[in-house]
Motif scaffolding. Structure first.
Motif, PDB file in Angstrom:
ATOM      1  N   PRO A   1       0.973  -1.125   0.025  1.00  0.00           N
ATOM      2  CA  PRO A   1       0.013  -0.003   0.064  1.00  0.00           C
ATOM      3  C   PRO A   1       0.748   1.474   0.137  1.00  0.00           C
ATOM      4  O   PRO A   1       0.431   2.193  -0.615  1.00  0.00           O
ATOM      5  CB  PRO A   1      -0.777  -0.029   1.121  1.00  0.00           C
TER       6      PRO A   1
ATOM      7  N   GLU B   1      -3.628   5.600   8.282  1.00  0.00           N
ATOM      8  CA  GLU B   1      -4.396   4.762   9.357  1.00  0.00           C
ATOM      9  C   GLU B   1      -5.150   5.780  10.008  1.00  0.00           C
ATOM     10  O   GLU B   1      -6.632   5.771  10.332  1.00  0.00           O
ATOM     11  CB  GLU B   1      -3.961   3.660   9.743  1.00  0.00           C
TER      12      GLU B   1
ATOM     13  N   ALA C   1      -7.934  -4.286   6.969  1.00  0.00           N
ATOM     14  CA  ALA C   1      -6.445  -4.020   7.135  1.00  0.00           C
ATOM     15  C   ALA C   1      -6.151  -4.322   8.455  1.00  0.00           C
ATOM     16  O   ALA C   1      -5.030  -4.659   8.644  1.00  0.00           O
ATOM     17  CB  ALA C   1      -6.425  -2.572   7.106  1.00  0.00           C
TER      18      ALA C   1
ATOM     19  N   SER D   1      -3.022  -7.164   8.874  1.00  0.00           N
ATOM     20  CA  SER D   1      -1.492  -6.905   8.389  1.00  0.00           C
ATOM     21  C   SER D   1      -0.884  -5.825   9.303  1.00  0.00           C
ATOM     22  O   SER D   1      -1.250  -4.935   9.606  1.00  0.00           O
ATOM     23  CB  SER D   1      -1.821  -6.487   6.852  1.00  0.00           C
TER      24      SER D   1
ATOM     25  N   PRO E   1      -2.495   0.573   6.024  1.00  0.00           N
ATOM     26  CA  PRO E   1      -3.328   0.902   4.941  1.00  0.00           C
ATOM     27  C   PRO E   1      -3.299   2.556   4.588  1.00  0.00           C
ATOM     28  O   PRO E   1      -2.873   3.090   5.328  1.00  0.00           O
ATOM     29  CB  PRO E   1      -4.835   0.621   5.516  1.00  0.00           C
TER      30      PRO E   1
ATOM     31  N   THR F   1      -4.836  -1.710   1.144  1.00  0.00           N
ATOM     32  CA  THR F   1      -4.104  -2.583   2.199  1.00  0.00           C
ATOM     33  C   THR F   1      -4.104  -4.313   1.724  1.00  0.00           C
ATOM     34  O   THR F   1      -4.382  -4.515   0.641  1.00  0.00           O
ATOM     35  CB  THR F   1      -5.406  -2.479   2.926  1.00  0.00           C
ATOM     36  N   GLU F   2      -3.598  -4.783   2.776  1.00  0.00           N
ATOM     37  CA  GLU F   2      -3.506  -6.292   2.483  1.00  0.00           C
ATOM     38  C   GLU F   2      -4.543  -6.976   3.277  1.00  0.00           C
ATOM     39  O   GLU F   2      -5.253  -6.441   4.027  1.00  0.00           O
ATOM     40  CB  GLU F   2      -2.084  -6.585   3.080  1.00  0.00           C
ATOM     41  N   ASN F   3      -4.988  -8.219   2.952  1.00  0.00           N
ATOM     42  CA  ASN F   3      -5.819  -8.872   3.498  1.00  0.00           C
ATOM     43  C   ASN F   3      -5.232 -10.177   4.185  1.00  0.00           C
ATOM     44  O   ASN F   3      -5.094 -11.133   3.289  1.00  0.00           O
ATOM     45  CB  ASN F   3      -7.056  -9.326   2.804  1.00  0.00           C
TER      46      ASN F   3
END
Length: 504
Positions: A205, A228, A243, A246, A250, A325-327
């Motif tokens: 991100p 964030e 988010a 992780s 984000p 973001t990552e999941n």
């Protein structure tokens, strides 16, 4: 690759390889000035012999390489068939150019020439033909080698210079216009492709945000990246719920292309920016999990659209929004059954953490309304169900405005990034009703997955004209296509940009 346009004669061109296109029955042309007769004369009747022996007849699947250094100033001549003249369509030129250039590249050509095809039906504009030629060239020859060692790069074959040849100066201005547009669009597509292909440990991100700032600086655009903490202030609980698992922070990316003499319309383009999708607590199977770096394709395409719009100086304000973001699963990740409060105030029961794209888009779509847009366009690798329904040939399209959807159908045929409408009937809404919240993020019976994704998103756009594009099946290809190499396709950049170009 350096691309230039010049006026000249095919038979006199000095080159490593010249690519010439012919429709079927090209040899029946009675005019004395056609490329076929000029080349055949220079080659001592060789082309006529090829036709008589049925080795080359201009059919759509025919490509023939001949060595011509004893006859012409060009060392090689590649004959490419276009099929029947009446069956010609714009994407065919992209395909045949892409295949032709890959053929001469693979035999070690570094400098190539393409001659303007003859007998193109009059309804096709010169600018569009040359735009198609450039797109076919640039998109077909794209490769991602940023992580390959220098030693391995030295082994790769590459076309470094491409000359496009016109027989008459009369069409030069229009042709140049097409070349310029083709280069700008292809650059935007290939930039998006590179972001999608780049592994998730690089394309985070934060990296996406830095890329957005880089584009904004180069093109003098506004760019704001929310942290964030700022996202929390906006009460984007749906976005932040994804988010949570992780360690990568984000980012909410806002890009704004606002030309001085813009039409009184603002278009907001929203892209899903999941830089890696493990599925969260609802973990995906390990097979092909590495490909889930491509789950930010929607976000990458938004960057491409903004770059293209600004480069082409389109007279529209275009705002790009990317929730990135990552999941991932962890002790802090959202659990199935959790309820989150979205930016719109709607509560969402998260029954499946692998239906996360719609959660981050929900907050971005609600945020988009503050720009009072004439239209909101979102695109995402949203559902595997769309792949089941449409495969890798069509983008799943849903929306609440028929005129807008018709614009996408038209642009889809122009760019060959084609769309297929799926219904958003009211009866589907029953399936996302929750017992403990306003709505839930998956359906009740497991069917109509792509449609239910659209039904969910529709809840967050209000009355604003809106289009949802599910690019799950079209954003990645596991095989080489005519001008789309294996990997990320960049689908959506040319489609949306064409809609913007057509906007009235």
């Amino acid at each position: 690759m350096k691309i230039s346009l010049k006026v000249g004669k095919v038979e006199n061109e000095v080159a490593e390889a010249v690519i010439v296109f012919f429709f079927e029955k090209f040899h029946e042309d009675k005019g004395p000035d056609g490329v076929y007769k000029k080349l055949d004369s220079a080659l001592g009747g060789m082309l006529k012999d090829l036709v008589n022996n049925k080795e080359f007849e201009g059919k759509g699947d025919q490509v023939l390489l001949i060595h011509t250094s004893k006859f012409l100033k060009a060392k090689k001549l590649l004959l490419v068939g276009l099929g029947k003249q009446d069956d010609f369509y714009l994407d065919l030129i992209r395909r045949r150019v892409g295949n032709g250039l890959k053929r001469v590249r693979d035999i070690g050509t570094s400098k190539a020439v393409i001659a303007m095809p003859e007998r193109i039906p009059q309804k096709f504009k010169t600018a569009d033909i040359f735009q198609g030629i450039v797109e076919g060239a640039e998109l077909a020859l794209f490769k991602f080698d940023k992580l390959v060692s220098e030693k391995e790069k030295e082994k790769e074959k590459e076309i470094k210079e491409l000359t496009l040849l016109l027989e008459s100066r009369q069409d030069f201005k229009e042709a140049q216009k097409g070349v310029d547009a083709g280069e700008k669009l292809s650059s935007a597509v290939n930039m998006s492709r590179e972001l999608i292909i780049k592994p998730a440990n690089f394309s985070t991100p934060t990296f996406l945000a830095e890329k957005a700032r880089e584009i904004a600086k180069a093109l003098r655009l506004k760019c704001k990246v929310l942290s964030e903490r700022e996202i929390k202030k906006l009460r984007m609980g749906a976005f932040l719920s994804v988010a949570k698992g992780s360690k990568e922070p984000p980012k909410f990316i806002i890009m704004d292309y606002h030309p001085r003499r813009a039409k009184p319309h603002t278009i907001v383009v929203v892209g899903k920016g999941i830089t890696f999708d493990s599925g969260g607590i609802c973990l995906k199977p390990s097979k092909d999990l590495y490909k889930m770096k491509y789950d930010m394709a929607g976000g990458a395409v938004v960057l491409g659209v903004i770059q293209a719009a600004a480069s082409l100086k389109l007279p529209l304000r275009v705002v790009g929004l990317i929730p990135a973001t990552e999941n991932l699963p962890s002790g802090s990740a959202t659990k199935p059954g959790d309820v989150v409060i979205s930016h719109s105030g709607k509560s969402i029961e998260v029954q499946n953490t692998d239906a996360e794209g719609r959660l981050i888009l929900a907050d971005a779509l609600a945020f988009a309304k503050r720009f009072k847009p004439a239209a909101i366009i979102d695109l995402a690798t949203l559902t595997g169900a769309c792949i089941v329904a449409l495969g890798d040939q069509a983008i799943g399209m849903m929306g609440n405005d028929q005129k807008l959807m018709e614009m996408f159908r038209e642009a889809g045929m122009q760019t060959f990034e084609r769309v297929w409408e799926l219904p958003l009937w009211k009866e589907y809404e029953e399936q996302i009703k929750s017992d403990v919240a306003d709505i839930k993020n998956i359906g009740s019976n497991g069917g109509a997955g792509a449609i239910l994704g659209g039904i969910f998103l529709k809840k967050f756009v209000g009355d604003c004209p809106w289009i949802h594009l599910d690019i799950a099946g079209t954003a990645w290809t596991d095989r080489d296509k005519d001008y789309i190499p294996k990997g990320a396709t960049g689908v959506g950049v040319r489609l949306i940009t064409q809609v913007l170009r057509n906007w009235k």
